[in-house]
Scaffold this motif. Structure first.
Motif, short mmCIF file in Angstrom:
data_model
loop_
_atom_site.label_atom_id
_atom_site.label_comp_id
_atom_site.label_asym_id
_atom_site.label_seq_id
_atom_site.Cartn_x
_atom_site.Cartn_y
_atom_site.Cartn_z
N GLU A 238 52.12 59.56 14.26
CA GLU A 238 53.52 59.77 13.83
C GLU A 238 54.47 59.52 14.99
OE1 GLU A 238 53.50 63.29 10.52
OE2 GLU A 238 52.71 63.81 12.48
N LEU A 239 54.06 60.01 16.14
CA LEU A 239 54.90 59.87 17.33
C LEU A 239 55.03 58.41 17.75
CD1 LEU A 239 56.40 61.91 18.94
CD2 LEU A 239 54.34 62.29 20.30
N LEU A 240 53.92 57.69 17.64
CA LEU A 240 53.91 56.30 18.07
C LEU A 240 54.73 55.40 17.15
CD1 LEU A 240 50.20 55.88 19.23
CD2 LEU A 240 52.25 55.92 20.67
N GLU A 241 55.05 55.91 15.96
CA GLU A 241 55.93 55.13 15.08
C GLU A 241 57.34 55.13 15.66
OE1 GLU A 241 55.68 56.76 11.16
OE2 GLU A 241 53.53 56.32 11.06
N GLN A 242 57.67 56.18 16.41
CA GLN A 242 59.03 56.30 16.93
C GLN A 242 59.18 55.88 18.38
OE1 GLN A 242 61.18 60.01 15.88
NE2 GLN A 242 59.27 60.57 14.90
N TYR A 243 58.12 56.11 19.17
CA TYR A 243 58.24 55.85 20.60
C TYR A 243 57.05 55.05 21.11
CZ TYR A 243 61.87 59.35 20.35
OH TYR A 243 63.00 60.03 20.00
N PRO A 244 57.29 54.17 22.09
CA PRO A 244 56.18 53.45 22.70
C PRO A 244 55.20 54.44 23.34
CG PRO A 244 58.29 52.56 23.45
CD PRO A 244 58.58 53.82 22.70
N GLY A 245 53.94 54.07 23.36
CA GLY A 245 52.91 54.93 23.93
C GLY A 245 53.21 55.34 25.36
#
Length: 493
Positions: A278-285
């Motif tokens: 979910e987080l990686l949908e919004q922010y680059p790793g």
RNA sequence: GGCGGCAUAGCCAAGUGGUAAGGCAAGGGUCUGCAAAACCCUCAUACCCCGGUUCGAAUCCGGGUGCUGCCUCCA
């Protein structure tokens, strides 16, 4: 380097079993659901430790397991009507993708419980032979009271726990504190043959078996999340040292702090979870990784989504700084000013010293930021030579590698995918400012044409037109920056 | 009930006996056609509260308050 050892509760100099070589075992995940931010934190912390040790010249062997068979996996698989090992295999695959996105280097060895059954049976056999375990009606149990050091890691005594109200009641146990080494299978459950009947390993034994198998008795570092201290690691020590007949199991114990969400520990069973995906949908790793490294690894981390915006800004600064040095480095030039070289080397010294101090990432990051400012300052005072830029780039990159923040192309890739998502908005801008939008086959072509139109206007002194175009682009999240050598742009969602 | 941990500016966060790193945000300035970026300056008489030890405490000790972890599956 110095590390905080959970067993002695002291920060001590790390002295390996064998000079120049570090062996580390980190408890991995039970793959029955998607990994959340807490799992990511633990993985990133030990990845950082490994990177730092390698950077410091050690040969590191890093083992991290998958507990691919356990009660929750069995239950979940039953619900979905699939085989337990298929379920765990699926989530291991997901986990690998998530970790790769966070720039976590794969461990050297990743044993799975289902592939380590013989090692586990052998180890249980030794524990039974040494008199620390007994066979009961539904499995093999470890006799906690026979192991006199029990409770040392977690700082509790057997008698205290006995009076506690929450110890499991199970009539097959001789003592409520005892724990299962081998669980006999119920009809229809996945099982393996053993001297005690068909069954599967208990929860704690697999880590003892796999770590001893791959690293041997007395290996250097055993790590994991701090929620594993009791009972998991306590039990590991007991059963391992019971089997080893007095030899030390592990030299140093390290534990990483929890991620809290809404004032509580993030955990699958509480349901207050933000998954890595979910987080990686919004922010680059890389931004996620930076966020996780901002707090000392032992402290609890209060998950706050707005912190990722800050981390994004900071990572952008790093990526732009790298690009800046890269451009300057193209120009070949004469030697370095001694003063500049000392800026570079003292930066690395400070950076290394910070991490050598029990992985003080906050301080290490502070030295990175200060280095960026120093170099930029020098560049603003006089022209930076190509060889100076190259040298700065070299030390900067080596620091970013240790932090695992070296994938600046991840940020650049994020930028271009953001741009691709702005196709529609850009068409509208094109129409407004009088650029034909049809014959452009990519979003970046379209942007280029708009920017070109603005440049022409600027050169003709038509600043009102140029500024209008810049404002329109800003409105869709594209910020133009006029530099001496042309236009750059920053892009935001 | 038992055993731990933490409390630092609007936010994130280091510092564990010698007089408060760093980042974000904010304000001012340099540069710029104007912006942005970059750079410079400013931004906690002060580290949850009350006592104590000390020449000196955010740091040590005692007592509060608040939050939290483990004791059950957990990274």
């Amino acid at each position: 380097m110095r590390i905080h050892d959970t067993l002695t509760r002291k920060t001590v100099e790390l002295v390996p079993r064998e000079p120049g070589r570090i062996t580390m075992y980190v408890c991995g995940v039970t793959p029955y659901a998607s990994a959340h931010v807490g799992h990511a934190r633990t993985a990133v912390v030990y990845d950082l430790l490994k990177r730092y040790l390698r950077h410091a010249g050690y040969v590191v062997t890093h083992v991290s397991n998958y507990t691919d068979i356990d009660d929750k996996i069995i239950r979940r698989a039953q619900e979905q009507g699939i085989a337990p090992l298929d379920l765990s295999a699926r989530y291991i695959g997901e986990y690998l993708e998530d970790m790769a996105a966070l720039n976590v280097l794969p461990p050297d060895i990743t044993p799975r419980v289902s592939e380590s059954i013989q090692d586990i049976i052998d180890l249980i056999g030794r524990i039974v032979a040494n008199g620390y375990a007994y066979v009961s009606s539904d499995g093999v149990y470890f006799s906690v009271r026979k192991f006199s050091c029990y409770g040392r890691l977690s700082g509790r005594s057997v008698d205290e726990m006995r009076s506690g109200a929450r110890v499991e009641v199970n009539e097959a146990k001789e003592d409520p504190l005892d724990f299962a080494l081998w669980k006999l299978a119920k009809p229809g459950e996945i099982s393996w043959d053993s001297p005690w009947g068909k069954g599967r390993p208990g929860w704690h034994i697999e880590c003892s078996a796999m770590s001893l198998r791959h690293l041997g008795a007395g290996f250097d570092i055993h790590g994991g999340g701090e929620d594993l201290i009791f009972p998991h690691h306590e039990n590991e020590i007991a059963q391992s040292e019971a089997a080893l007949g007095g030899q030390q199991f592990v030299r140093y114990w390290m534990h990483s702090g929890m991620v809290n969400m809404g004032g509580e520990k993030m955990s699958k069973s509480l349901g207050n979870v933000m998954t890595v995906r979910e987080l990686l949908e919004q922010y680059p790793g890389q931004v996620v990784r930076l966020y996780l490294l901002q707090t000392s690894y032992e402290k609890p981390l209060k998950f706050n989504i707005s912190g990722f915006g800050q981390a994004f800004t900071t990572y952008e600064r790093m990526a732009e700084f790298e690009a800046f040095l890269q451009e300057l480095g193209q120009v070949s030039h004469e030697g370095l000013e001694p003063e500049f070289e000392s800026t570079c080397s003292s930066f690395l010294g400070e950076f290394d010293a910070s991490l050598a101090d029990n992985l003080n990432t906050s301080r290490a990051l502070a030295s990175v930021y200060e280095f960026m400012t120093r170099v930029r300052r020098t560049a603003s005072e006089r022209l930076l030579g190509g060889s100076e830029a190259s040298r700065a780039l070299e030390v900067f990159r080596s620091a970013l590698w240790v932090l695992g923040l070296d994938q600046t192309n991840d940020y650049m890739g994020h930028k271009s995918s953001l741009l691709a998502g702005k196709q529609h908005a850009l068409m509208a801008v094109a129409a407004e400012v009088g650029v034909a939008a049809d014959d452009h086959n990519s979003t970046s072509d379209l942007l280029d044409t708009i920017v070109m139109k603005r440049r022409v206007a600027r050169e003709a002194g038509q600043y009102d037109v140029a500024d209008q175009i810049r404002e329109r682009l800003r409105g869709v999240g594209i910020a133009l920056e006029d530099g001496v050598d042309g236009v750059r742009y920053r892009i935001h969602g």
